[in-house]
Write an enzyme that holds these catalytic residues in place. Structure first.
Site, PDB file in Angstrom:
ATOM      1  NE  ARG A 156       0.624  10.639  10.033  1.00  0.00           N
ATOM      2  CZ  ARG A 156       0.278   9.553   9.395  1.00  0.00           C
ATOM      3  NH1 ARG A 156      -0.873   8.977   9.663  1.00  0.00           N
ATOM      4  NH2 ARG A 156       1.054   9.024   8.484  1.00  0.00           N
ATOM      5  CB  CYS A 165      -4.733  11.330  11.152  1.00  0.00           C
ATOM      6  SG  CYS A 165      -3.159  10.662  11.655  1.00  0.00           S
ATOM      7  NE  ARG A 175      -7.076   4.085   5.614  1.00  0.00           N
ATOM      8  CZ  ARG A 175      -6.206   4.654   6.446  1.00  0.00           C
ATOM      9  NH1 ARG A 175      -6.510   4.819   7.704  1.00  0.00           N
ATOM     10  NH2 ARG A 175      -5.042   5.066   6.015  1.00  0.00           N
ATOM     11  CE  LYS A 221      -1.851   1.731   3.973  1.00  0.00           C
ATOM     12  NZ  LYS A 221      -1.504   3.165   4.101  1.00  0.00           N
ATOM     13  CG  ASN A 222       2.469   2.802   3.576  1.00  0.00           C
ATOM     14  OD1 ASN A 222       1.294   3.078   3.403  1.00  0.00           O
ATOM     15  ND2 ASN A 222       3.019   2.708   4.773  1.00  0.00           N
ATOM     16  CG  ASP A 249       3.189   1.899   9.508  1.00  0.00           C
ATOM     17  OD1 ASP A 249       2.762   2.769  10.298  1.00  0.00           O
ATOM     18  OD2 ASP A 249       3.243   2.075   8.271  1.00  0.00           O
TER      19      ASP A 249
HETATM   20  C1  UD1 Z   1       4.456   7.216   6.288  1.00  0.00           C
HETATM   21  C2  UD1 Z   1       3.588   5.996   6.120  1.00  0.00           C
HETATM   22  C3  UD1 Z   1       3.022   5.565   7.466  1.00  0.00           C
HETATM   23  C4  UD1 Z   1       4.163   5.381   8.461  1.00  0.00           C
HETATM   24  C5  UD1 Z   1       5.056   6.619   8.507  1.00  0.00           C
HETATM   25  C6  UD1 Z   1       6.296   6.426   9.364  1.00  0.00           C
HETATM   26  C7  UD1 Z   1       2.626   6.156   3.900  1.00  0.00           C
HETATM   27  C8  UD1 Z   1       1.409   6.422   3.070  1.00  0.00           C
HETATM   28  N1  UD1 Z   1       2.487   6.304   5.211  1.00  0.00           N
HETATM   29  O1  UD1 Z   1       3.642   8.260   6.781  1.00  0.00           O
HETATM   30  O2  UD1 Z   1       2.325   4.341   7.287  1.00  0.00           O
HETATM   31  O3  UD1 Z   1       3.581   5.197   9.746  1.00  0.00           O
HETATM   32  O4  UD1 Z   1       5.512   6.942   7.184  1.00  0.00           O
HETATM   33  O5  UD1 Z   1       7.054   5.343   8.916  1.00  0.00           O
HETATM   34  O6  UD1 Z   1       3.683   5.780   3.404  1.00  0.00           O
HETATM   35  N2  UD1 Z   1       6.675  15.178  10.243  1.00  0.00           N
HETATM   36  C9  UD1 Z   1       6.701  16.529  10.496  1.00  0.00           C
HETATM   37  N3  UD1 Z   1       6.557  17.408   9.447  1.00  0.00           N
HETATM   38  C10 UD1 Z   1       6.377  16.980   8.169  1.00  0.00           C
HETATM   39  C11 UD1 Z   1       6.353  15.586   7.913  1.00  0.00           C
HETATM   40  C12 UD1 Z   1       6.509  14.716   8.972  1.00  0.00           C
HETATM   41  O7  UD1 Z   1       6.847  16.966  11.641  1.00  0.00           O
HETATM   42  O8  UD1 Z   1       6.232  17.813   7.269  1.00  0.00           O
HETATM   43  C13 UD1 Z   1       6.858  14.218  11.361  1.00  0.00           C
HETATM   44  C14 UD1 Z   1       5.604  13.374  11.612  1.00  0.00           C
HETATM   45  O9  UD1 Z   1       4.674  14.050  12.451  1.00  0.00           O
HETATM   46  C15 UD1 Z   1       6.201  12.157  12.257  1.00  0.00           C
HETATM   47  C16 UD1 Z   1       7.543  11.985  11.523  1.00  0.00           C
HETATM   48  O10 UD1 Z   1       7.826  13.261  10.972  1.00  0.00           O
HETATM   49  O11 UD1 Z   1       6.457  12.399  13.615  1.00  0.00           O
HETATM   50  C17 UD1 Z   1       7.540  10.954  10.414  1.00  0.00           C
HETATM   51  O12 UD1 Z   1       6.425  11.176   9.570  1.00  0.00           O
HETATM   52  P1  UD1 Z   1       6.440  10.738   8.040  1.00  0.00           P
HETATM   53  O13 UD1 Z   1       7.594   9.857   7.791  1.00  0.00           O
HETATM   54  O14 UD1 Z   1       6.280  11.953   7.186  1.00  0.00           O
HETATM   55  O15 UD1 Z   1       5.107   9.868   7.928  1.00  0.00           O
HETATM   56  P2  UD1 Z   1       4.131   9.763   6.692  1.00  0.00           P
HETATM   57  O16 UD1 Z   1       4.881   9.950   5.419  1.00  0.00           O
HETATM   58  O17 UD1 Z   1       2.927  10.626   6.937  1.00  0.00           O
END
Ligand code: UD1
Length: 418
Positions: free
Chosen positions: A121, A116, A397, A22-23, A305
């Site tokens: 996030r 969420c 999902r 999925k990811n 995850d």
């Molecule tokens: C992706 C995965 C999700 C997984 C996560 C962490 C997908 C669709 N989703 O989510 O399943 O749980 O990686 O492995 O691939 N952060 C910020 N600012 C930003 C972006 C991120 O502060 O602009 C923080 C987030 O709040 C979190 C950390 O960085 O604490 C990591 O988040 P991120 O790796 O971006 O997660 P996702 O890409 O949303």
């Protein structure tokens, strides 16, 4: 609304095949917006999140069609660079259309995802990067309005943390920007390397994916891709945990072992006996386990995850195990529901201590998010009697044919009206 009825304590044995990731699928689907031809994604999982993203890109003008596990995306008529709140709030990965739409059209209007269930996030890192690439970013009534009339310009991006979505959004945009982009402190997840592979097949010039510095040389146009998406390492990990919980020679097959090494190390420390084959892992129930302390972290550390699923297993291990969650601040919502099944878990800030073994017994529980739901399924497989898991749309999902796959290896699982 559907629910799952699980009668626990059945021994699972046989083979479970892992579906497409999925990811990895989600960012690659948005990559199709970078080209005006028809891209083909093979091994695409039929999941609610993938369907949601198809609706998002259709809103922008793309056309999608599916033949079994082959998803075709025609980007030739994409003409509306926007993603409305109604879709983005359903699935935050929809925000990944921002990079490709901004790069292709020089402007885009995409809803902010909002918080969420598992935490705030933010997307500040994505926006900071696009600004550095020359885009003007405004926030208007919950929308990001981005414009770069002269096109995006390659830039040096230093992320404050290795963000998966941020790295992907920038890779997508930089592939169609002018000049070279360097991403430092990039996420190293295998899904990033899979996206890079798909982008390279479109003609993009990317090196360093899988490492913390990625270099992208922008191209003026990209061809459509024909790509087979990698196997879902989190789905694989979830079934591996089922094997350690209630399995007898349960084989999980068709995934990259290296993508789940952190989990395999933890299972070994817990006392699991396992065999590794070519892309497959065979496990049986842990008989004499030892408690472990696990800390989640960016790849190659233990994946956030997988922590909810691992916690279900820890309830059956003698002694006090612990999980420290370092990625998301509110990711222990499964704890209250696991406790209803008989688990004893104490939460202190980011640390959950699991006291085992505890006898689990079936009752009605409620799924709160995707991986929390998987944790409840695993606990129900180990529990005495019948468990009803409500709100399983969360499971739909992210897990392809979950009940069929489990039934085929001996689990007593049935989808009922909740
Ligand atoms: C992706 C995965 C999700 C997984 C996560 C962490 C997908 C669709 N989703 O989510 O399943 O749980 O990686 O492995 O691939 N952060 C910020 N600012 C930003 C972006 C991120 O502060 O602009 C923080 C987030 O709040 C979190 C950390 O960085 O604490 C990591 O988040 P991120 O790796 O971006 O997660 P996702 O890409 O949303």
């Amino acid at each position: 609304m559907d629910a799952l009825k699980i009668t626990g304590r059945k021994t699972l044995s046989g083979v479970i095949s892992v579906s497409g990731s999925k990811n990895a699928t989600l960012p690659i689907v948005t990559a199709a917006l970078l080209s005006d031809g028809t891209s083909i994604l093979r091994n695409a999982p039929e999941l609610a999140d993938v369907q949601t993203l198809c609706r998002v890109i259709e809103h922008a003008g793309a056309m999608t069609s599916r033949y079994d596990d082959e998803l075709r995306i025609d980007g030739s008529r994409v003409d509306r660079p926007e993603a409305p709140y109604d879709w983005v709030r359903r699935m935050r990965a929809s925000f990944l259309v921002l990079g490709p739409l901004l790069a292709r059209f020089g402007h885009a209007r995409v809803s902010l995802p909002g918080g969420c269930a598992i935490g705030a996030r933010p997307v500040d890192q994505h926006l900071k990067a696009f600004k550095k690439m020359g885009a003007a970013i405004e926030l208007d009534a919950g929308y990001v309005v981005a414009s770069a009339p002269q096109g995006l310009q390659g830039a040096e991006i230093d992320f404050d943390m290795p963000t998966v979505g941020g790295t992907e959004n920038v890779m997508l945009a930089a592939s169609l920007a002018r000049g070279t982009t360097i991403i430092r402190n990039a996420a190293r997840e295998p899904e990033i390397a899979d996206l890079a592979k798909a982008l390279r097949s479109m003609g993009a010039k990317i090196t360093g994916d899988g490492m913390s510095e990625i270099v992208i040389e922008g191209s003026s146009s990209l061809a459509p891709f024909d790509h087979r998406v990698m196997a879902d390492r989190i789905e694989a990990g979830t079934y591996a945990v089922a094997g350690a919980l209630v399995g007898h020679d349960l084989t999980v097959q068709g995934f990259e072992i290296a993508s789940q090494q952190a989990l395999i190390d933890v299972l070994e420390a817990l006392g699991a006996q396992y065999r590794l084959g070519d892309g497959c892992l065979t496990l049986s129930k842990i008989e004499h386990g030892h408690p472990v302390e696990v800390v989640t972290g960016p790849f190659p550390e233990f994946p956030t995850d997988m922590q909810a699923q691992l916690m279900a297993l820890m309830t059956q291990i003698e002694g006090v195990s612990s999980i420290t969650e370092t990625i998301f601040e509110n990711r222990f919502m499964h704890v209250a529901e696991l406790s209803r099944l008989g688990a004893e878990i104490a939460i202190n800030g980011p640390v959950a201590s699991v006291f085992g073994p505890r006898r689990l017994s079936g009752t009605a529980v409620m799924a709160t998010d995707l991986r929390a739901s998987a944790s409840l399924v695993l606990a129900a497989l180990a529990a005495e009697g019948e468990t009803i898991i409500r709100r399983i749309y969360h499971l739909d999902r992210g897990y392809t044919d979950l009940e069929k796959k489990l039934q085929a290896v001996g689990a007593c699982v049935e989808r009922v009206e909740g």
